[in-house]
Design an enzyme around this catalytic site. Structure first.
Site, mmCIF file in Angstrom:
data_model
loop_
_atom_site.group_PDB
_atom_site.id
_atom_site.type_symbol
_atom_site.label_atom_id
_atom_site.label_comp_id
_atom_site.label_asym_id
_atom_site.label_seq_id
_atom_site.Cartn_x
_atom_site.Cartn_y
_atom_site.Cartn_z
ATOM 1 N N GLY A 172 0.784 -1.235 0.000
ATOM 2 C CA GLY A 172 0.000 0.000 0.000
ATOM 3 C C GLY A 172 0.810 1.276 0.000
ATOM 4 N N PRO A 226 5.072 -4.855 -0.997
ATOM 5 C CA PRO A 226 4.884 -3.699 -1.871
ATOM 6 C C PRO A 226 4.560 -4.108 -3.305
ATOM 7 C CG PRO A 226 7.220 -4.127 -1.561
ATOM 8 C CD PRO A 226 6.484 -5.148 -0.722
ATOM 9 N N GLY A 227 3.648 -3.409 -3.918
ATOM 10 C CA GLY A 227 3.359 -3.615 -5.336
ATOM 11 C C GLY A 227 3.560 -2.295 -6.058
ATOM 12 N N ARG A 263 -8.280 2.496 -14.228
ATOM 13 C CA ARG A 263 -8.217 3.261 -12.973
ATOM 14 C C ARG A 263 -8.960 4.604 -13.027
ATOM 15 N NH1 ARG A 263 -4.339 4.827 -10.489
ATOM 16 N NH2 ARG A 263 -4.865 3.996 -8.456
ATOM 17 N N TYR A 314 -11.784 4.543 -10.250
ATOM 18 C CA TYR A 314 -11.456 5.280 -9.006
ATOM 19 C C TYR A 314 -11.346 6.780 -9.237
ATOM 20 C CZ TYR A 314 -9.351 0.615 -8.341
ATOM 21 O OH TYR A 314 -9.091 -0.726 -8.315
ATOM 22 N N CYS A 364 -17.390 1.860 -25.986
ATOM 23 C CA CYS A 364 -18.748 2.411 -25.934
ATOM 24 C C CYS A 364 -19.237 2.576 -24.502
ATOM 25 C CB CYS A 364 -19.677 1.516 -26.731
ATOM 26 S SG CYS A 364 -19.112 1.378 -28.420
ATOM 27 N N GLU A 365 -18.625 3.458 -23.757
ATOM 28 C CA GLU A 365 -18.980 3.773 -22.377
ATOM 29 C C GLU A 365 -18.557 5.210 -22.138
ATOM 30 O OE1 GLU A 365 -19.814 1.773 -19.522
ATOM 31 O OE2 GLU A 365 -19.825 -0.162 -20.566
ATOM 32 N N TYR A 376 -1.403 -1.885 -11.731
ATOM 33 C CA TYR A 376 -2.852 -1.966 -11.920
ATOM 34 C C TYR A 376 -3.266 -1.423 -13.289
ATOM 35 C CZ TYR A 376 -2.194 -2.921 -7.036
ATOM 36 O OH TYR A 376 -1.741 -3.464 -5.865
#
Ligand code: LLP
Length: 427
Positions: free
Chosen positions: A239, A274-275, A312, A316, A355-356, A384
């Protein structure tokens, strides 16, 4: 911070002009820097060196086997959350003893697979899961170690979809329940419950939530030890933030500076997962402008990358700095900043072809004038990005390339239309 920088009016990754990748491999393409992966990994081990932690790289952030091999070569262990990730970790040559396995819903086949591999640590999320692990370990005759994930009820101050350390989240058990879980299972010899696991959210850009969580975890460990439970492991989770804009996140050394004193001298083996702090700024998403379309209020820059390569922003409302690859000398961005507005810029939304209405990569940005065919780099897309890609609208997955100094190699080829239907047997 990373190895993507403008030189002579164009974007380089390490010693390679990024434009050359588009010329050879096409777009959209994820471009990763070997040097940045290496530097970020080393920064973590250096910052936490006093604790000599097992660094379990979080595969979910960027999973390409070539990158996992690079990190294993540097000494990384792996944090996995599924049988598929465990499969990747083992393929990459990770030492099973350095693999930790988290997740609220591990299935029996996945647990058997992990027991057979002899992984180092199961991170347990509930009593039911622990009871099941004990039963499966007994059946297969394989003893193992486990840490209990506790939910310390701290506010990680991150997006509601990625906050995991608050009371209402599905992850871990609260501190009171944790004591009861140890009472019930803490003396089992088949599955040795020997640790506490935390993961409070992602990204957590400040250190304070970790300080609160670790303080609570250490107190719990001391209480459990007083009750004669053998607790020797503290897994801090991941994180740690990344700079999507300059200075957005605390430095790794700063997290360590505040956390190490809370942990040192307690005889605890430390694990960190960790990522993003390793992978986010090690990658960009390279896209090409298909059309520029004037709208009533601002321009739409329509590119060949979309929410299927980087979800993302849609999911988010995440900010990713986006800038032309060859902006010319007058438009070289000196910092990646949310409100950058250089003289002569135009207000645009960067959108994909899906198409969004949620299909956007950047909204309300001031960019240099863009023309059809121009390449655009979407920064901080190493974490991500590809891992959350979809085939929506039957879009083949994009290629991934890894740069090393002045050369690059394709580490995942662009998918073909045949790949799209390969699993639809007998059609
Ligand atoms: N350990 C555990 C148990 C985790 O659940 C995660 C991330 C990590 C480690 C690594 O976190 P990192 O160091 O990468 O922040 N898709 C979201 C992020 C979800 C993170 C899920 N768990 C995003 O794009 O922001």
């Amino acid at each position: 911070m990373d190895s993507f920088a403008y030189r002579d009016g164009e974007l380089y990754c390490e010693e390679l002009p990024v434009r050359r990748i588009a010329e050879t491999v096409g777009t959209p393409t994820y471009v990763y820097s070997t040097e940045t992966f290496r530097n970020h990994y080393k920064a973590i081990t250096k910052s936490f060196a006093e604790l000599n932690p097992t660094v379990c790289y979080s595969i979910k952030s960027c999973q390409n086997l070539h990158i996992l091999r690079l990190l294993v070569g540097l000494g990384a262990g792996m944090d996995v959350v599924s049988g598929g990730e465990l499969f990747r970790a083992l393929k990459a040559g990770a030492d099973p003893a350095t693999i930790s396995y988290a997740g609220v819903g591990k299935t029996d086949p996945e647990i058997r697979q992990a027991l057979a591999a002899g992984i180092g640590l199961f991170n347990i999320e509930s009593e039911a899961e622990l009871a099941n692990l004990i039963e499966l370990a007994r059946q297969t005759g394989r003893n193992t170690r486990a840490a209990l994930r506790v939910n310390p009820d701290v506010d990680p101050k991150t997006h509601r979809h990625t906050a995991t350390g608050k009371r209402e989240s599905k992850f871990g058990v609260d501190l009171e329940r944790a004591r009861r879980v140890f009472e019930q299972y803490g003396r089992n010899s088949t599955v040795r419950l020997c640790g506490i696991h935390l993961h409070i959210g992602s990204p957590v850009n400040t250190v304070e939530p970790y300080v609160q969580a670790v303080t609570k975890a250490v107190q719990l460990i001391e209480d459990l030890r007083s009750a004669r439970f053998e607790v020797d492991t503290l897994d801090l989770g991941g994180g740690f933030g990344a700079n999507y804009t300059e200075g957005q996140s605390a430095e790794l050394a700063h997290y360590a500076e505040k956390l190490v004193p809370l942990i040192r001298g307690r005889g605890l083996k430390t694990v960190i997962e960790p990522g993003r702090s390793i992978s986010a700024n090690a990658g960009i998403l390279l896209v090409r402008t298909t059309f520029v379309k004037p709208g009533p209020d601002k321009q739409f820059v329509i590119v060949d990358g979309s929410m299927t390569e980087l979800i993302r922003p849609a999911l988010y409302d995440a900010f990713h700095f986006a800038w032309p690859v060859q902006p010319g000398a007058a438009f070289v961005p000196l910092v990646r900043q949310a409100d950058l507005n250089l003289p002569g810029s135009v207000e645009v939304d960067i959108v994909g072809p899906v198409c969004e209405s949620a299909d956007f990569l950047a909204k309300g940005r001031y960019l240099p004038p863009i023309n059809r065919g121009d390449l655009i780099a979407v920064f901080t897309a190493g974490a991500y990005g590809f891992v959350m890609a979809s085939h929506y609208n039957s879009r083949p997955n994009a290629a991934e390339v890894l740069v090393d100094r002045d050369s690059f190699r394709t580490i995942r080829r662009r998918e073909t239309y045949d790949d799209l239907i390969a699993a639809e047997q007998n059609a």
